[in-house]
Design a protein around this motif. Structure first.
Motif, PDB file in Angstrom:
ATOM      1  N   PHE A 253       0.825  -1.214   0.000  1.00  0.00           N
ATOM      2  CA  PHE A 253       0.000   0.000   0.000  1.00  0.00           C
ATOM      3  C   PHE A 253       0.857   1.260   0.000  1.00  0.00           C
ATOM      4  O   PHE A 253       0.571   2.217  -0.717  1.00  0.00           O
ATOM      5  N   SER A 255       3.699   1.810  -1.274  1.00  0.00           N
ATOM      6  CA  SER A 255       4.329   2.044  -2.573  1.00  0.00           C
ATOM      7  C   SER A 255       3.330   2.448  -3.656  1.00  0.00           C
ATOM      8  O   SER A 255       3.721   2.787  -4.771  1.00  0.00           O
ATOM      9  N   GLY A 256       2.043   2.391  -3.330  1.00  0.00           N
ATOM     10  CA  GLY A 256       1.016   2.721  -4.319  1.00  0.00           C
ATOM     11  C   GLY A 256       0.726   1.590  -5.282  1.00  0.00           C
ATOM     12  O   GLY A 256      -0.009   1.764  -6.266  1.00  0.00           O
ATOM     13  N   GLN A 257       1.259   0.407  -4.994  1.00  0.00           N
ATOM     14  CA  GLN A 257       1.072  -0.737  -5.894  1.00  0.00           C
ATOM     15  C   GLN A 257      -0.400  -1.123  -6.022  1.00  0.00           C
ATOM     16  O   GLN A 257      -0.838  -1.644  -7.053  1.00  0.00           O
ATOM     17  N   TYR A 258      -1.169  -0.855  -4.980  1.00  0.00           N
ATOM     18  CA  TYR A 258      -2.594  -1.201  -4.979  1.00  0.00           C
ATOM     19  C   TYR A 258      -3.373  -0.487  -6.074  1.00  0.00           C
ATOM     20  O   TYR A 258      -4.430  -0.958  -6.515  1.00  0.00           O
ATOM     21  N   GLU A 259      -2.859   0.639  -6.557  1.00  0.00           N
ATOM     22  CA  GLU A 259      -3.560   1.430  -7.570  1.00  0.00           C
ATOM     23  C   GLU A 259      -3.624   0.719  -8.930  1.00  0.00           C
ATOM     24  O   GLU A 259      -4.401   1.110  -9.792  1.00  0.00           O
ATOM     25  N   LEU A 279      -5.958   4.999   4.442  1.00  0.00           N
ATOM     26  CA  LEU A 279      -6.076   5.644   3.133  1.00  0.00           C
ATOM     27  C   LEU A 279      -7.456   6.223   2.849  1.00  0.00           C
ATOM     28  O   LEU A 279      -7.591   7.106   2.001  1.00  0.00           O
TER      29      LEU A 279
END
Length: 349
Positions: A253, A255-259, A279
């Motif tokens: 989360f 690292s923004g990988q969830y996006e 978030l």
């Protein structure tokens, strides 16, 4: 169903009357524009809500009814589920109040099953004081799983962030024993189906988090990833579902990988809910995916410490109402499209 948006009837279980449930419900419908989207029906008692309303600033007006066929569209309706008085002590844990919370929830669920309301939004309960000989469920979701068709799955939603759970209210030391191929397949299938019919995502991409730190580091820290998760996820992917992982949970989360994904699946409760609540900024919604009816709730609890102090943030409850309406519309649209025969034009020679 083919209902227009303004005709959607939102059934609301009142939750723990000593908590902030009544406050967030009534504050949500102070905005008259909400009544252009739906007709709320609160399962409680109008006199009690009038009493609770005095503890916070509210201009909302509601209409008491004794039968559900008396509900007035475009008004805030309170279905008088009981007549007797109830001792309200805001901010306290009371078993008697817990029983009224369940009375409201069970009646609202019955109305949902019978089509008297279109969707259900549940205000927070205290999982401890609701227990009785007649109600032995850890919470809302488990009861709904029994009463409604389908396979209930907790999914937290905020805008495009969706976090589903393989296990929810399970002690941490028992999680690994629940992670079987059957469970993983069932939950992934439920999430995939929900993303398609409830969120109108044609080919969803799903990420799955590992159970152990660093996904077990090749078996050094744990073997569940290598022995269970990886083989099952590969089978599911090879069968056509866009599922990826397992991914190490610690940096996923941040690292923004969830996006990159339409949904993220956590192996246990806090692994998914801690980053989600961080978030979602107090606007997250708990959605029960996988059932034949629509149910949402805010992502917070009874908040006894601020009950009656006019401090409750109602945004999560308001978002829960919005999401219930959106999912109801999406399902209708999906059902209509599914019924239409696929027309293939003959190639002209």
């Amino acid at each position: 169903m083919n209902k227009k948006a303004e005709n959607i009837i939102v059934g609301i279980s009142v939750g723990d009357l000593n908590g902030i449930g009544s406050e967030v419900i009534l504050k949500t419908f102070e905005d008259s524009r909400m009544l252009e989207l739906c007709t709320p029906v609160i399962f409680a008692n109008a006199k009690i809500l009038s009493f609770v309303k005095k503890s916070f600033t509210s201009t909302v007006q509601f209409h008491g009814v004794d039968k559900l066929d008396q509900v007035i569209p475009g008004k805030v309706n309170v279905y008088n589920l009981w007549k007797e008085g109830v001792d309200i002590n805001l901010g306290t844990n009371d078993e008697k109040i817990g029983q009224y919370a369940i009375k409201s929830f069970v009646a609202a669920t019955k109305a949902l099953k019978e089509g008297e309301v279109d969707v259900l939004v549940t205000a927070p309960i205290n999982k401890y004081n609701i227990q009785s000989e007649d109600f032995k469920f850890p919470g809302h979701t488990d009861y709904l799983d029994q009463e409604l068709e389908g396979d209930a799955l907790m999914m937290m939603v905020h805008d495009d962030l969706r976090v589903g759970l393989l296990t929810d209210h399970v002690p941490l030391n028992e999680v690994s024993s629940y992670l079987t191929e059957e469970l993983i397949r069932r939950k992934i299938n439920t999430i995939c189906k929900s993303l398609i019919q409830d969120f109108s995502i044609v080919r969803p991409k799903i990420a799955v988090l590992g159970l152990n730190p660093h996904c077990g580091d090749g078996g050094v820290i744990g073997k569940e990833e290598d022995l269970v998760l990886k083989p099952v996820l590969k089978k599911i992917f090879d069968e056509g579902t866009m599922v990826f992982g397992p991914f190490p949970a610690d940096g996923f989360f941040g690292s923004g990988q969830y996006e990159k994904y339409d949904a993220v699946v956590a192996t246990y409760h806090d692994q998914g809910l801690v980053p989600f609540k961080t978030l979602s900024f107090g606007k997250g919604v708990n959605y029960t995916a996988g059932l034949n009816k629509v149910r949402t709730s805010p992502d917070h609890g009874t908040a006894y410490d601020i009950a009656g102090k006019d401090m409750a943030d109602y945004n999560s409850f308001k978002e829960a109402v919005y999401l219930a309406i959106d999912v109801f519309r999406s399902r209708n649209q999906y059902e209509e499209i599914s019924k239409k025969p696929l027309k293939i034009k003959e190639k002209q020679l």
